[in-house]
Design an enzyme around this catalytic site. Structure first.
Site, PDB file in Angstrom:
ATOM      1  CE  LYS A 204      -3.617  -2.466   2.696  1.00  0.00           C
ATOM      2  NZ  LYS A 204      -4.094  -2.612   3.881  1.00  0.00           N
TER       3      LYS A 204
ATOM      4  CD  GLU B 123      -6.792  -6.963   3.936  1.00  0.00           C
ATOM      5  OE1 GLU B 123      -5.777  -6.393   4.270  1.00  0.00           O
ATOM      6  OE2 GLU B 123      -6.680  -7.828   3.094  1.00  0.00           O
TER       7      GLU B 123
ATOM      8  CD  GLU C 253      -5.554 -11.366   3.459  1.00  0.00           C
ATOM      9  OE1 GLU C 253      -4.458 -11.043   3.824  1.00  0.00           O
ATOM     10  OE2 GLU C 253      -5.482 -12.009   2.411  1.00  0.00           O
TER      11      GLU C 253
ATOM     12  CG  ASN D 287      -4.950  -7.311   7.786  1.00  0.00           C
ATOM     13  OD1 ASN D 287      -4.468  -8.252   7.444  1.00  0.00           O
ATOM     14  ND2 ASN D 287      -5.728  -6.246   7.243  1.00  0.00           N
TER      15      ASN D 287
ATOM     16  NE  ARG E 114      -1.139  -5.768  10.084  1.00  0.00           N
ATOM     17  CZ  ARG E 114      -1.384  -6.472   9.274  1.00  0.00           C
ATOM     18  NH1 ARG E 114      -1.627  -7.677   9.141  1.00  0.00           N
ATOM     19  NH2 ARG E 114      -1.646  -5.670   7.910  1.00  0.00           N
TER      20      ARG E 114
ATOM     21  CB  VAL F 250       1.048   0.625   8.001  1.00  0.00           C
ATOM     22  CG1 VAL F 250       1.706   1.699   7.655  1.00  0.00           C
ATOM     23  CG2 VAL F 250       1.916  -0.675   8.160  1.00  0.00           C
TER      24      VAL F 250
ATOM     25  NE  ARG G 268       1.265   2.021   4.129  1.00  0.00           N
ATOM     26  CZ  ARG G 268       0.913   0.914   4.260  1.00  0.00           C
ATOM     27  NH1 ARG G 268       1.953   0.101   4.285  1.00  0.00           N
ATOM     28  NH2 ARG G 268      -0.294   0.507   4.787  1.00  0.00           N
TER      29      ARG G 268
HETATM   30  C1  MV4 Z   1      -8.409 -11.395  -5.233  1.00  0.00           C
HETATM   31  C2  MV4 Z   1      -8.384 -10.700  -6.460  1.00  0.00           C
HETATM   32  C3  MV4 Z   1      -9.340 -10.807  -7.207  1.00  0.00           C
HETATM   33  N1  MV4 Z   1     -10.327 -11.979  -7.191  1.00  0.00           N
HETATM   34  N2  MV4 Z   1      -9.078 -12.494  -5.210  1.00  0.00           N
HETATM   35  C4  MV4 Z   1      -4.195  -9.766  -3.387  1.00  0.00           C
HETATM   36  C5  MV4 Z   1      -3.678  -9.799  -2.039  1.00  0.00           C
HETATM   37  C6  MV4 Z   1      -4.600 -11.150  -1.461  1.00  0.00           C
HETATM   38  N3  MV4 Z   1      -4.984 -10.656  -0.168  1.00  0.00           N
HETATM   39  C7  MV4 Z   1      -5.917 -11.090  -2.239  1.00  0.00           C
HETATM   40  N4  MV4 Z   1      -5.499 -10.541  -3.536  1.00  0.00           N
HETATM   41  C8  MV4 Z   1      -6.641 -10.374  -4.413  1.00  0.00           C
HETATM   42  N5  MV4 Z   1      -7.290 -11.394  -4.255  1.00  0.00           N
HETATM   43  C9  MV4 Z   1     -10.159 -12.480  -6.096  1.00  0.00           C
HETATM   44  N6  MV4 Z   1     -10.996 -13.483  -6.047  1.00  0.00           N
HETATM   45  C10 MV4 Z   1      -7.432  -9.603  -6.579  1.00  0.00           C
HETATM   46  C11 MV4 Z   1      -6.393  -9.407  -5.599  1.00  0.00           C
HETATM   47  C12 MV4 Z   1      -5.600  -8.415  -5.655  1.00  0.00           C
HETATM   48  C13 MV4 Z   1      -5.648  -7.423  -4.752  1.00  0.00           C
HETATM   49  C14 MV4 Z   1      -6.248  -6.945  -3.952  1.00  0.00           C
HETATM   50  C15 MV4 Z   1      -6.471  -6.120  -3.191  1.00  0.00           C
HETATM   51  C16 MV4 Z   1      -5.384  -5.084  -3.290  1.00  0.00           C
HETATM   52  C17 MV4 Z   1      -4.540  -5.165  -4.645  1.00  0.00           C
HETATM   53  C18 MV4 Z   1      -4.538  -6.205  -5.058  1.00  0.00           C
HETATM   54  C19 MV4 Z   1      -3.923  -6.317  -6.143  1.00  0.00           C
HETATM   55  C20 MV4 Z   1      -3.838  -7.412  -7.279  1.00  0.00           C
HETATM   56  C21 MV4 Z   1      -4.584  -8.383  -6.777  1.00  0.00           C
END
Ligand code: MV4
Length: 456
Positions: free
Chosen positions: A237, A275, A288, A290, A292, A295, A337
């Site tokens: 981020k 999130e 997901e 977090n 905690r 930042v 940041r």
């Molecule tokens: C995804 C997605 C699209 N579709 N899941 C990136 C981090 C991880 N926690 C999960 N992520 C993603 N999961 C599905 N089903 C796209 C991402 C993703 C993303 C998510 C949040 C912020 C930036 C990102 C950059 C690329 C991909």
């Protein structure tokens, strides 16, 4: 209330925690590696204990040394900050075993959210929207093929022990599934010592919007509104803001309610973040949790006018959440940041000595930082130097203020991401509030920086 808190962290977050402890009349213990001897967290804490050599695994990740520092100083609580041991269930349990309060959720809660399939199953039960997918582990390539057809391409393969982007593979068609499945499993096994993977429908160019939550020891939870964290580069981020310029008030309210249901379902204790991925139609899906302080927590502090570290300490001491915890949102806040990284060279780390420093000041400007003129940035830890948080009545004023603040931020001796932030504040998509997680793939920020008249 606690009498003495040991802060198991370094840098700006250690300072941030020490400040609130002082205001609450709580004594503080800093721990430090030999690389951090001259750090401000060591100077400002009431006591300081050296816990080992520079490498994290020998110091800030060394649970035995940290527990020894607890025993030595008689601290009655440990604040883990973010990173390092903040989401380590074993460490949370170890604190409990040694009779010192871990300021955060229980080991069991950390474990439940750390395994992404378990987390998702829990959220589905709690009625929180989740992205359609395999529902559990995908054990074989044949299953992966079948599920790909069922879910419909594009799909994404994720590590159940993962998070933050590691061990993820996007699959656009069946032709790619074998390679993606095999490499995702191998990468997950190598990174997390757990090669379990699951599958989901891939959401194209999502928005990343998270809800700040807080839960007390009676199982009651509340939320403190959202942060839009869609300005990311390779899962790092760079800028966060609140309120999100993307979602409607109706969606904002639904996301908040879903986040509270999520916490209450697991009787979550402490502050945390739910999130969500949000698609172009503003459908939101749990991604997901977090477990905690994050930042970017100051963004929420500034829009809600509320000390989240104080809240964290109060919750850990058993204070219940009261109805007064819901606040109206009145202001806009943006955090940039500032890292010791060169945006003109792929954000390559730029450690070294800060030879001159002037931090931005003025109405509506907050700077959370541990650096000072003469400070040497050690190469062993993350490269965050400072967080600049601006607050104003409108998003437009907030962006103007941020550009002004960034232009008066002088850091000499190392390359920083300040020029990137100045360029971003002038990016038309960002200015219009019409951006998603794909922004930095579309924005030629290097060209924009080179064209800037202003050279910081
Ligand atoms: C995804 C997605 C699209 N579709 N899941 C990136 C981090 C991880 N926690 C999960 N992520 C993603 N999961 C599905 N089903 C796209 C991402 C993703 C993303 C998510 C949040 C912020 C930036 C990102 C950059 C690329 C991909």
């Amino acid at each position: 209330m606690f009498k003495k808190i040991l802060i198991a962290n370094r840098g700006e977050i250690a300072l941030r925690i020490i400040r609130t402890c002082k205001e609450m009349g709580i004594k503080t213990v800093a721990v430090y590696s030999t690389a951090d001897r001259d750090s401000l967290h060591v100077r400002f804490a009431d006591e300081a204990v050296c816990i080992g050599p520079p490498r994290s695994r020998d110091s800030y990740l060394n649970m035995v040394h940290i527990i020894a520092a607890v025993e030595l100083t008689g601290a009655d609580a440990v604040h883990p900050g973010y990173g390092f041991l903040a989401e380590n269930a074993e460490f949370a349990d170890l604190c409990t075993k040694y009779g010192v309060k871990f300021i955060g959720p229980t080991g069991a809660q950390i474990r439940a959210m750390g395994d992404k399939i378990t987390a998702k199953e829990t959220m589905i039960k709690a009625g929180v929207p989740c992205i359609p997918g395999s529902g559990g582990l995908v054990d074989t390539l044949e299953d992966a093929r079948k599920l790909g057809k069922q879910i419909g391409y594009p799909v994404i393969i994720k590590a159940t022990a993962g998070g933050g982007g590691k061990g993820m593979r996007v699959v656009h068609s069946e032709a790619e599934i074998e390679k993606a499945y095999t490499t995702a499993r191998a990468e997950a096994g190598a990174s997390f010592n757990n090669d379990g993977v699951y599958m989901e429908k891939f959401i194209v160019e999502p928005h990343h919007i998270e809800i700040q939550v807080a839960g007390d020891q009676n199982g009651r939870a509340c939320h403190l509104s959202e942060r839009d964290c869609s300005v990311q580069r390779r899962h790092q981020k760079l800028v966060e803001e609140a309120p999100s310029p993307f979602i409607s008030d109706a969606v904002r309210q639904k996301m908040g309610e879903a986040a509270v249901r999520a916490c209450e379902a697991i009787k979550y204790e402490g502050v945390g973040t739910i999130e969500f991925l949000v698609d172009i139609h503003q459908n939101f899906y749990f991604m997901e949790m977090n477990t905690r302080i994050q930042v970017e927590h100051p963004v929420t502090e500034e829009v809600m006018d509320f000390d989240l570290i104080k809240e964290q300490i109060l919750l850990a001491a058993g204070t219940p959440i009261s109805g007064e915890m819901y606040f109206p949102e009145k202001m806009h806040a943006i955090e940039c940041r500032v890292n010791a990284e060169d945006p003109l060279n792929g954000f390559a780390p730029s450690p070294g000595r800060i030879t001159a420093l002037h931090t931005p000041k003025g109405y509506g400007v907050r700077v959370d930082t541990h650096i000072y003129a003469g400070y040497t940035i050690p190469p062993y830890y993350d490269s965050l130097l400072a967080k600049v948080i601006c607050r104003a009545k409108s998003r437009e004023e907030c962006i103007v203020k941020m550009e002004r603040a960034m232009k008066e931020f002088i850091i000499e001796g190392v390359k920083t991401t300040i020029p990137f932030h100045i360029a971003l504040m002038n990016n038309p998509e960002f200015r219009a509030g019409k951006y998603d997680t794909g922004l930095l793939e579309r924005f030629d920020y290097a060209a924009a920086i080179r064209e800037m008249e202003f050279v910081p």
